[in-house]
Design an enzyme around this catalytic site. Sequence first.
Site, PDB file in Angstrom:
ATOM      1  N   CYS A   1       7.845  75.387  31.050  1.00  0.00           N
ATOM      2  CA  CYS A   1       9.195  75.020  30.607  1.00  0.00           C
ATOM      3  C   CYS A   1       9.179  74.184  29.340  1.00  0.00           C
ATOM      4  O   CYS A   1      10.241  73.766  28.869  1.00  0.00           O
ATOM      5  CB  CYS A   1       9.913  74.250  31.707  1.00  0.00           C
ATOM      6  SG  CYS A   1      10.164  75.192  33.231  1.00  0.00           S
TER       7      CYS A   1
ATOM      8  N   ARG B   1      17.202  76.367  30.540  1.00  0.00           N
ATOM      9  CA  ARG B   1      16.431  76.827  31.703  1.00  0.00           C
ATOM     10  C   ARG B   1      16.187  75.694  32.684  1.00  0.00           C
ATOM     11  O   ARG B   1      16.368  75.863  33.909  1.00  0.00           O
ATOM     12  CB  ARG B   1      15.095  77.397  31.223  1.00  0.00           C
ATOM     13  CG  ARG B   1      14.204  77.892  32.348  1.00  0.00           C
ATOM     14  CD  ARG B   1      12.839  78.317  31.835  1.00  0.00           C
ATOM     15  NE  ARG B   1      12.058  78.955  32.890  1.00  0.00           N
ATOM     16  CZ  ARG B   1      10.806  79.372  32.746  1.00  0.00           C
ATOM     17  NH1 ARG B   1      10.200  79.229  31.587  1.00  0.00           N
ATOM     18  NH2 ARG B   1      10.177  79.928  33.757  1.00  0.00           N
TER      19      ARG B   1
END
Length: 306
Positions: free
Chosen positions: A206, A252
Amino acid sequence: MPSMGHTHHHAGALTPTWDEPPELSDRTAGRVIVVLLLVGVVTLYLPTVMRLVDQVWSTAEQGHGPLILALCAWMAWQRRAQLAALPDLPNRWLGGCLLAVSLAAYVLGHSQGVLGLEAASLIGVLAALLLCFKGLAGVRVMALPLTFMLFTVPLPGILVQTLTMPLKVAVSACAEWLLHAVGYPVGRTGVVLMIGQYQLLVADACAGLNSMFTLEALGFLWMSLRPRSTPARDALLALVILPISFVANVVRVMVLVLVTYHLGDAAGQGFAHDFSGIVLFVAAVLMMVAAEAVIRRPQAVQGRAA
């Protein structure tokens, strides 16, 4: 006697045809040499590609590698007629130097286990062969596929380690600030986000480094398929993709935090975690298209005014 003269006349008319086979044989020999060189390149680098598939491209972060390599081959195939139409103006001195440096990089990377250096040397070898046969004009024709191949080369481990942690901290801080701004009870310690009774660690995937690399590749592909723009606008779009990738990774992380907070830890770690990757790329592509529309708008306005 007239018949002998007639025969002599036909023999003279046939004389030029005896000069054609050497030209055809030279052309055929050139093609054979090119084919043999390509076979040699494939033989040399096929083990490298297999190691990339086994060690790098099998991971989720670098799974785009085979697709990009196929796109490079497709772009090169699309330009084959343009390359063949170029006159043979070889630059063997520059091509030979580049070939020597590239093969030395291959030997060094292969012997020392530096897969990135070994893979990158293929780009230099192909550019050197273009220089040796078609000169700088050939390299210009194949510049886009050669540049696009850079995205198949794995990033150096030291670079990934150096940049991943600052990116993870920045993504975590932005996600915390935005969620807190809309009223969610969220806190942060380093790269750990706390919301309600849950604690979520922002993983390396991420952080955005690999997604930046992938999105840059998509940006280059998008620019190659779109009508040609000015180099300055293309360069600006390539730079804009970097913050777009960062923003997409923030989105995200926020999606995962919200799914975990509302639906529980099992939902956040299951399908939603995998689906968040799709959300990332959809959001990034939409932002990239919007950015391109803004960047190229002045050119479109000037074209309509003209």
